[in-house]
Design an enzyme around this catalytic site. Structure first.
Site, mmCIF file in Angstrom:
data_model
loop_
_atom_site.group_PDB
_atom_site.id
_atom_site.type_symbol
_atom_site.label_atom_id
_atom_site.label_comp_id
_atom_site.label_asym_id
_atom_site.label_seq_id
_atom_site.Cartn_x
_atom_site.Cartn_y
_atom_site.Cartn_z
ATOM 1 N N VAL A 12 6.580 -1.875 2.265
ATOM 2 C CA VAL A 12 7.983 -2.248 2.067
ATOM 3 C C VAL A 12 8.574 -2.830 3.348
ATOM 4 O O VAL A 12 9.253 -3.866 3.327
ATOM 5 C CB VAL A 12 8.799 -1.011 1.614
ATOM 6 C CG1 VAL A 12 10.294 -1.319 1.608
ATOM 7 C CG2 VAL A 12 8.346 -0.566 0.224
ATOM 8 N N LEU A 151 10.420 -3.360 -5.279
ATOM 9 C CA LEU A 151 9.301 -4.310 -5.285
ATOM 10 C C LEU A 151 8.030 -3.654 -5.802
ATOM 11 O O LEU A 151 7.861 -2.439 -5.707
ATOM 12 C CB LEU A 151 9.054 -4.885 -3.880
ATOM 13 C CG LEU A 151 8.551 -3.985 -2.747
ATOM 14 C CD1 LEU A 151 7.066 -3.710 -2.839
ATOM 15 C CD2 LEU A 151 8.851 -4.636 -1.411
ATOM 16 N N ARG A 152 7.159 -4.493 -6.345
ATOM 17 C CA ARG A 152 5.843 -4.016 -6.804
ATOM 18 C C ARG A 152 4.788 -4.636 -5.923
ATOM 19 O O ARG A 152 4.840 -5.842 -5.659
ATOM 20 C CB ARG A 152 5.600 -4.453 -8.253
ATOM 21 C CG ARG A 152 6.549 -3.856 -9.250
ATOM 22 C CD ARG A 152 6.524 -4.628 -10.552
ATOM 23 N NE ARG A 152 6.955 -6.019 -10.370
ATOM 24 C CZ ARG A 152 6.919 -6.959 -11.306
ATOM 25 N NH1 ARG A 152 6.471 -6.666 -12.510
ATOM 26 N NH2 ARG A 152 7.319 -8.194 -11.061
ATOM 27 N N GLU A 153 3.854 -3.834 -5.450
ATOM 28 C CA GLU A 153 2.760 -4.396 -4.677
ATOM 29 C C GLU A 153 2.009 -5.378 -5.573
ATOM 30 O O GLU A 153 1.842 -5.149 -6.766
ATOM 31 C CB GLU A 153 1.822 -3.282 -4.187
ATOM 32 C CG GLU A 153 2.468 -2.469 -3.071
ATOM 33 C CD GLU A 153 1.661 -1.258 -2.676
ATOM 34 O OE1 GLU A 153 0.434 -1.297 -2.743
ATOM 35 O OE2 GLU A 153 2.296 -0.249 -2.301
ATOM 36 N N LYS A 220 16.590 4.934 -8.447
ATOM 37 C CA LYS A 220 15.207 4.596 -8.106
ATOM 38 C C LYS A 220 14.213 5.541 -8.784
ATOM 39 O O LYS A 220 13.289 5.114 -9.470
ATOM 40 C CB LYS A 220 15.044 4.644 -6.582
ATOM 41 C CG LYS A 220 13.620 4.536 -6.101
ATOM 42 C CD LYS A 220 12.989 3.208 -6.442
ATOM 43 C CE LYS A 220 11.490 3.266 -6.255
ATOM 44 N NZ LYS A 220 10.822 2.052 -6.655
ATOM 45 N N PHE A 265 5.018 -2.096 -19.988
ATOM 46 C CA PHE A 265 4.573 -0.745 -19.602
ATOM 47 C C PHE A 265 4.088 0.100 -20.783
ATOM 48 O O PHE A 265 4.119 1.324 -20.739
ATOM 49 C CB PHE A 265 5.659 -0.020 -18.789
ATOM 50 C CG PHE A 265 5.661 -0.457 -17.352
ATOM 51 C CD1 PHE A 265 5.078 0.314 -16.376
ATOM 52 C CD2 PHE A 265 6.203 -1.687 -16.991
ATOM 53 C CE1 PHE A 265 5.034 -0.112 -15.052
ATOM 54 C CE2 PHE A 265 6.161 -2.132 -15.688
ATOM 55 C CZ PHE A 265 5.577 -1.340 -14.705
ATOM 56 N N LEU A 266 3.661 -0.589 -21.843
ATOM 57 C CA LEU A 266 3.059 0.139 -22.973
ATOM 58 C C LEU A 266 1.565 -0.167 -23.058
ATOM 59 O O LEU A 266 0.980 -0.081 -24.135
ATOM 60 C CB LEU A 266 3.766 -0.222 -24.282
ATOM 61 C CG LEU A 266 5.167 0.369 -24.447
ATOM 62 C CD1 LEU A 266 5.792 -0.076 -25.774
ATOM 63 C CD2 LEU A 266 5.159 1.894 -24.374
ATOM 64 N N CYS A 276 3.549 5.068 -5.264
ATOM 65 C CA CYS A 276 4.909 5.335 -5.766
ATOM 66 C C CYS A 276 4.949 6.257 -6.984
ATOM 67 O O CYS A 276 5.446 7.379 -6.897
ATOM 68 C CB CYS A 276 5.607 4.026 -6.079
ATOM 69 S SG CYS A 276 6.033 3.126 -4.587
HETATM 70 N N1 LIG Z 1 4.814 0.536 -1.616
HETATM 71 C C1 LIG Z 1 5.613 0.239 -2.630
HETATM 72 O O1 LIG Z 1 5.244 -0.501 -3.552
HETATM 73 C C2 LIG Z 1 7.007 0.807 -2.692
HETATM 74 C C3 LIG Z 1 7.903 0.299 -3.649
HETATM 75 C C4 LIG Z 1 9.179 0.828 -3.702
HETATM 76 C C5 LIG Z 1 9.553 1.842 -2.845
HETATM 77 N N2 LIG Z 1 8.653 2.328 -1.948
HETATM 78 C C6 LIG Z 1 9.084 3.388 -1.041
HETATM 79 O O2 LIG Z 1 9.293 2.802 0.249
HETATM 80 C C7 LIG Z 1 8.905 3.733 1.273
HETATM 81 C C8 LIG Z 1 7.844 3.118 2.156
HETATM 82 O O3 LIG Z 1 6.708 2.877 1.366
HETATM 83 P P1 LIG Z 1 5.415 2.133 1.944
HETATM 84 O O4 LIG Z 1 4.477 2.000 0.820
HETATM 85 O O5 LIG Z 1 5.847 0.924 2.686
HETATM 86 O O6 LIG Z 1 4.912 3.273 2.977
HETATM 87 P P2 LIG Z 1 3.825 3.211 4.134
HETATM 88 O O7 LIG Z 1 3.338 4.584 4.297
HETATM 89 O O8 LIG Z 1 2.877 2.081 3.881
HETATM 90 O O9 LIG Z 1 4.670 2.784 5.428
HETATM 91 C C9 LIG Z 1 5.573 3.616 6.076
HETATM 92 C C10 LIG Z 1 5.517 3.305 7.561
HETATM 93 O O10 LIG Z 1 6.533 4.046 8.233
HETATM 94 C C11 LIG Z 1 6.041 4.334 9.523
HETATM 95 N N3 LIG Z 1 6.840 5.380 10.158
HETATM 96 C C12 LIG Z 1 6.680 6.731 10.102
HETATM 97 N N4 LIG Z 1 7.585 7.344 10.869
HETATM 98 C C13 LIG Z 1 8.346 6.378 11.420
HETATM 99 C C14 LIG Z 1 9.459 6.388 12.308
HETATM 100 N N5 LIG Z 1 9.974 7.528 12.771
HETATM 101 N N6 LIG Z 1 10.001 5.204 12.674
HETATM 102 C C15 LIG Z 1 9.510 4.042 12.229
HETATM 103 N N7 LIG Z 1 8.448 3.985 11.382
HETATM 104 C C16 LIG Z 1 7.892 5.119 10.983
HETATM 105 C C17 LIG Z 1 4.600 4.737 9.246
HETATM 106 O O11 LIG Z 1 3.816 4.729 10.418
HETATM 107 C C18 LIG Z 1 4.190 3.707 8.207
HETATM 108 O O12 LIG Z 1 3.570 2.574 8.779
HETATM 109 C C19 LIG Z 1 8.448 5.007 0.546
HETATM 110 O O13 LIG Z 1 9.531 5.859 0.437
HETATM 111 C C20 LIG Z 1 8.056 4.479 -0.812
HETATM 112 O O14 LIG Z 1 8.163 5.458 -1.802
HETATM 113 C C21 LIG Z 1 7.392 1.826 -1.842
#
Ligand SMILES: NC(=O)c1ccc[n+]([C@@H]2O[C@H](COP(=O)([O-])OP(=O)(O)OC[C@H]3O[C@@H](n4cnc5c(N)ncnc54)[C@H](O)[C@@H]3O)[C@@H](O)[C@H]2O)c1
Length: 446
Positions: A12, A151-153, A220, A265-266, A276
């Protein structure tokens, strides 16, 4: 021009940072993990996502995006901070908020007065109130806005540029508007950015939705929980279709034709995975309990979802006299979905590991996720460099992730060594697979 800092260079954070930089903001991207930071500084991402590297390299090159691990460098000059740190699940299923509070504390230490702190990480409802207490106890005038990420990966850039909705919630209405303005600015540049990223431009017009802080937090998790329920519902009906000799794709095409229900989603298959849905569902269950609300329906969904990899492997087991012991099985697709290298809670990895634990000889291959998957796969699973190599001596092939490479591969080649074909995402035509001389196993397509 405003200065933005994005906290956390994950899926994200990187996506948000590159897009804000291309929208015209000066952006700092803070990442404490050295390995990730060093890769990003070279203008590359540590994960595969279409368009991200193109945007990242140009933004870093011309100085609009600065990756760093130093809060004291960038927070003092930042007007808006977007927190995108991880919120993994604890062993009991609750959300681990240690990164959320640590990053909020570090921000408060260096923030200038009037900073807007935007929470994009997925957090349980009520978290924002506790983060505000962190800011109050630091005696800083920081306003908190919840801005959940949808967002969706696999389609992250497109989802963010051509959003269906941007939700922002907080007590300070002008801060909420300022956050929405960042997205309006991004929207005004979206076609130019899409061209640099090499992705399709769309004509989609999304909604800007302002809510209260707690409502935004709940939007969310409620959205992901509902989608998880739809998938799980399709999988439950698929089991009945298997038993009753119906075809789940025919069933869901007709069910989803009802506009009150919708087709999305079905799709029945090996279940949801990723960073997520599994943790958001368990986090919702846990946060419900903390308010005295029992979300039993979500626990059932999670149980049902967790059963799917084993359910599919059991179907394969039935095909072999004497079961899976010493049977050679190729698992194609280790990413939790196509278009990404993310293997968190991946059903493909789960199926490969179940097979190895049941005595099968397993080969595995993913076009983008081999390296990330290696750590999660049992030691006896051989990771291959191509589809050809993975299936070369297989008795059975499982397509666990619907990468185009697997969908477009020749059915005759699948049948060169294997006799059984498992379509774990129901993406193939049973007739085509049978015509190639393979026994077809789908999910709910008996
Ligand atoms: N990946 C997705 O598709 C997606 C979609 C929607 C929402 N989210 C949400 O977004 C958030 C992030 O997801 P992600 O997949 O990017 O996670 P991720 O684990 O890939 O990335 C998180 C990053 O935060 C860093 N981090 C940890 N502590 C920190 C600090 N104190 N300061 C700065 N950076 C720090 C980590 O080192 C890591 O690189 C989560 O809450 C997730 O649920 C993710």
């Amino acid at each position: 021009m405003q200065t933005i800092t994005v906290l956390g260079a994950g899926y994200v954070g990187v996506t948000s940072a590159v897009l804000f930089a291309h929208a015209g903001y000066k952006v700092y991207l803070i990442e404490p993990m050295e390995k990730r930071l060093e890769i990003i500084k070279t203008g590359k991402s540590f994960f595969y996502e279409a368009g991200v590297d193109e945007l990242l390299s140009s933004a870093i090159e011309d100085g609009r995006l600065v990756p760093t691990n130093d809060y004291s460098l960038c927070i003092p000059e930042s007007d808006v901070v977007f927190s995108c740190v991880g919120t993994p699940d604890n062993p009991d299923g609750s959300s681990n908020l240690s990164f959320v509070f640590a990053s909020a504390g570090q921000t408060a230490e260096h923030a200038k007065e009037g900073l807007i702190f935007v929470q994009k990480s997925t957090v349980p409802v009520g978290t924002g109130e506790k983060v505000e207490e962190v800011f109050d106890s630091a005696d800083k005038d920081i306003s908190y806005v919840s801005n959940p990420e949808f967002l969706r990966e696999g389609t992250a850039i497109s989802d963010t540029l051509y959003f269906d909705r941007v939700v922002a919630g907080g007590a300070n209405k002008s801060s909420v508007e300022s956050v929405l303005d960042v997205y309006r600015q991004l929207e005004s540049k979206r076609d130019d950015i899409a061209k640099i990223a090499g992705i399709k431009t769309l004509s989609q017009k999304g909604q800007y939705i302002a809510t209260s802080r707690n409502s935004a937090e709940l939007v969310k998790v409620a959205s992901n929980a509902f989608l998880a329920l739809k998938i799980t519902f399709a999988n439950s009906i698929a089991k009945l279709a298997d038993a009753a000799d119906a075809d789940i794709n025919e069933v869901m095409n007709a069910v989803g034709a009802d506009p009150r229900i919708g087709r999305a989603f079905l799709n029945a298959g090996r279940g949801y995975g990723g960073g997520c849905f599994p943790k958001d569902v368990s986090g919702l269950i846990s946060s419900g309990l903390s308010y005295g609300v029992d979300l039993n329906i979500m626990q059932e969904a999670q149980n049902e979802n967790n059963s799917m990899p084993g359910y599919i492997i059991e179907k394969l087991n039935h095909e072999f006299d004497g079961g899976l012991v010493n049977k050679r099985v190729a698992v194609l697709g280790l990413a939790f979905k196509s278009g990404t290298s993310d293997v968190r809670k991946s059903p493909g990895v789960a199926m490969a590991n179940i097979l190895s634990e049941r005595g099968a000889t397993v080969t595995a291959y993913d076009p983008k996720a081999n390296e990330e998957a290696s750590e999660d796969l049992n030691d006896d699973i051989r990771v291959c460099e191509s589809t050809d190599e993975a299936i070369s001596v297989a008795d059975a092939v499982i397509v666990a992730t619907d990468w185009p490479e697997f969908l477009d591969y020749s059915f005759e080649n699948y049948a060169k060594s294997a006799t059984v074909f498992v379509d774990a995402m129901n993406r193939f035509s049973p007739a085509d697979i049978k015509a190639a001389g393979l026994k077809y196993i789908g999910v709910g397509r008996s």
